[in-house]
Design a protein around this motif. Structure first.
Motif, PDB file in Angstrom:
ATOM      1  N   MET A   1       0.863  -1.075  -0.022  1.00 19.01           N
ATOM      2  CA  MET A   1      -0.140   0.129  -0.059  1.00 19.01           C
ATOM      3  C   MET A   1       0.888   1.140  -0.014  1.00 19.01           C
ATOM      4  N   ARG A   2       1.780   1.152   0.979  1.00 15.30           N
ATOM      5  CA  ARG A   2       2.672   2.556   1.132  1.00 15.30           C
ATOM      6  C   ARG A   2       3.664   2.678  -0.101  1.00 15.30           C
ATOM      7  N   LEU A   3       4.034   1.346  -0.775  1.00 10.66           N
ATOM      8  CA  LEU A   3       4.820   1.462  -1.868  1.00 10.66           C
ATOM      9  C   LEU A   3       4.268   2.096  -3.159  1.00 10.66           C
ATOM     10  N   ARG A   4       2.917   1.654  -3.167  1.00  7.00           N
ATOM     11  CA  ARG A   4       2.075   2.023  -4.419  1.00  7.00           C
ATOM     12  C   ARG A   4       2.065   3.600  -4.156  1.00  7.00           C
ATOM     13  N   THR A   5       1.784   4.056  -2.985  1.00  7.27           N
ATOM     14  CA  THR A   5       1.621   5.529  -2.926  1.00  7.27           C
ATOM     15  C   THR A   5       2.870   6.413  -3.313  1.00  7.27           C
ATOM     16  N   ILE A   6       4.176   5.814  -2.966  1.00  7.91           N
ATOM     17  CA  ILE A   6       5.341   6.440  -3.276  1.00  7.91           C
ATOM     18  C   ILE A   6       5.606   6.531  -4.841  1.00  7.91           C
ATOM     19  N   GLN A   7       5.354   5.014  -5.428  1.00 11.49           N
ATOM     20  CA  GLN A   7       5.314   4.896  -6.921  1.00 11.49           C
ATOM     21  C   GLN A   7       4.437   5.949  -7.539  1.00 11.49           C
ATOM     22  N   ARG A   8       3.349   6.037  -6.896  1.00 13.00           N
ATOM     23  CA  ARG A   8       2.370   7.132  -7.674  1.00 13.00           C
ATOM     24  C   ARG A   8       2.753   8.611  -7.896  1.00 13.00           C
ATOM     25  N   PHE A   9       3.732   8.712  -6.361  1.00 14.87           N
ATOM     26  CA  PHE A   9       3.895  10.246  -6.369  1.00 14.87           C
ATOM     27  C   PHE A   9       5.106  10.504  -7.191  1.00 14.87           C
ATOM     28  N   ILE A  10       6.112   9.377  -7.526  1.00 12.56           N
ATOM     29  CA  ILE A  10       7.099   9.701  -8.398  1.00 12.56           C
ATOM     30  C   ILE A  10       6.763   9.780  -9.659  1.00 12.56           C
ATOM     31  N   ARG A  11       5.950   8.883 -10.134  1.00 16.39           N
ATOM     32  CA  ARG A  11       5.303   8.968 -11.451  1.00 16.39           C
ATOM     33  C   ARG A  11       4.762  10.352 -11.708  1.00 16.39           C
ATOM     34  N   SER A  12       3.787  10.835 -10.773  1.00 13.41           N
ATOM     35  CA  SER A  12       3.271  12.126 -11.092  1.00 13.41           C
ATOM     36  C   SER A  12       3.958  13.159 -11.204  1.00 13.41           C
ATOM     37  N   TYR A  13       5.228  13.109 -10.530  1.00 17.53           N
ATOM     38  CA  TYR A  13       6.285  14.150 -10.732  1.00 17.53           C
ATOM     39  C   TYR A  13       6.528  14.312 -12.162  1.00 17.53           C
ATOM     40  N   PHE A  14       6.988  13.143 -13.035  1.00 18.98           N
ATOM     41  CA  PHE A  14       7.347  13.312 -14.466  1.00 18.98           C
ATOM     42  C   PHE A  14       6.053  13.541 -15.244  1.00 18.98           C
ATOM     43  N   THR A  15       6.163  14.352 -16.224  1.00 23.11           N
ATOM     44  CA  THR A  15       5.225  14.440 -17.123  1.00 23.11           C
ATOM     45  C   THR A  15       5.082  13.298 -18.034  1.00 23.11           C
ATOM     46  N   GLU A  16       6.131  13.038 -18.372  1.00 26.04           N
ATOM     47  CA  GLU A  16       6.046  11.571 -19.190  1.00 26.04           C
ATOM     48  C   GLU A  16       7.118  10.579 -18.510  1.00 26.04           C
ATOM     49  N   PRO A  17       6.978   9.739 -17.698  1.00 26.61           N
ATOM     50  CA  PRO A  17       8.137   9.053 -17.091  1.00 26.61           C
ATOM     51  C   PRO A  17       8.713   8.024 -18.226  1.00 26.61           C
ATOM     52  N   SER A  18       9.886   8.223 -18.075  1.00 29.71           N
ATOM     53  CA  SER A  18      10.563   7.313 -18.898  1.00 29.71           C
ATOM     54  C   SER A  18      12.041   6.961 -18.298  1.00 29.71           C
ATOM     55  N   GLY A  19      12.538   5.981 -18.824  1.00 22.31           N
ATOM     56  CA  GLY A  19      14.008   5.400 -18.419  1.00 22.31           C
ATOM     57  C   GLY A  19      14.839   6.303 -18.516  1.00 22.31           C
ATOM     58  N   GLN A  20      14.952   7.031 -19.590  1.00 20.91           N
ATOM     59  CA  GLN A  20      15.783   8.236 -19.899  1.00 20.91           C
ATOM     60  C   GLN A  20      15.790   9.323 -18.779  1.00 20.91           C
ATOM     61  N   LYS A  21      14.867   9.744 -18.568  1.00 16.86           N
ATOM     62  CA  LYS A  21      14.825  10.679 -17.369  1.00 16.86           C
ATOM     63  C   LYS A  21      15.037  10.313 -16.017  1.00 16.86           C
ATOM     64  N   TYR A  22      14.826   8.874 -15.516  1.00 16.97           N
ATOM     65  CA  TYR A  22      14.933   8.265 -14.417  1.00 16.97           C
ATOM     66  C   TYR A  22      16.605   8.397 -14.460  1.00 16.97           C
TER      67      TYR A  22
END
Length: 92
Positions: free
Chosen positions: A1-22
């Motif tokens: 549950m908490r891990l999914r919240t963190i993942q959602r937060f990280i994904r929402s930070y990037f406009t288009e999450p990609s491996g290159q940006k990470y």
């Protein structure tokens, strides 16, 4: 549950999450961490300096002039002692 919240937060930070940006942000993070460690450890690193003694008169008697402070060294990742001092001030 908490891990999914963190993942959602990280994904929402990037406009288009990609491996290159990470990867880019990971490289930036590594650079900042290594630079911070070098800046903190610099007073304990022995750096040889061949300095000619010169009598300079300044109004500030506590200022210690050294030509070696402005020389960039490979041991410090090509930072000078003054750069490291300013970096420590920024970290505080």
């Amino acid at each position: 549950m908490r891990l999914r919240t963190i993942q959602r937060f990280i994904r929402s930070y990037f406009t288009e999450p990609s491996g290159q940006k990470y990867l880019f942000y990971l490289v930036c993070l590594c650079y900042v961490m290594v630079t911070s460690v070098i800046v903190i450890v610099e007073p304990y690193i022995d750096i040889p300096c061949e300095e000619e003694s010169s009598e300079l008169e300044f109004k500030n008697a506590l200022y210690v002039y050294s030509k070696c402070n402005g020389i960039k060294h490979a041991k410090l990742l090509y930072f000078s002692r003054v750069d490291c001092l300013r970096g420590r001030h920024l970290l505080m």
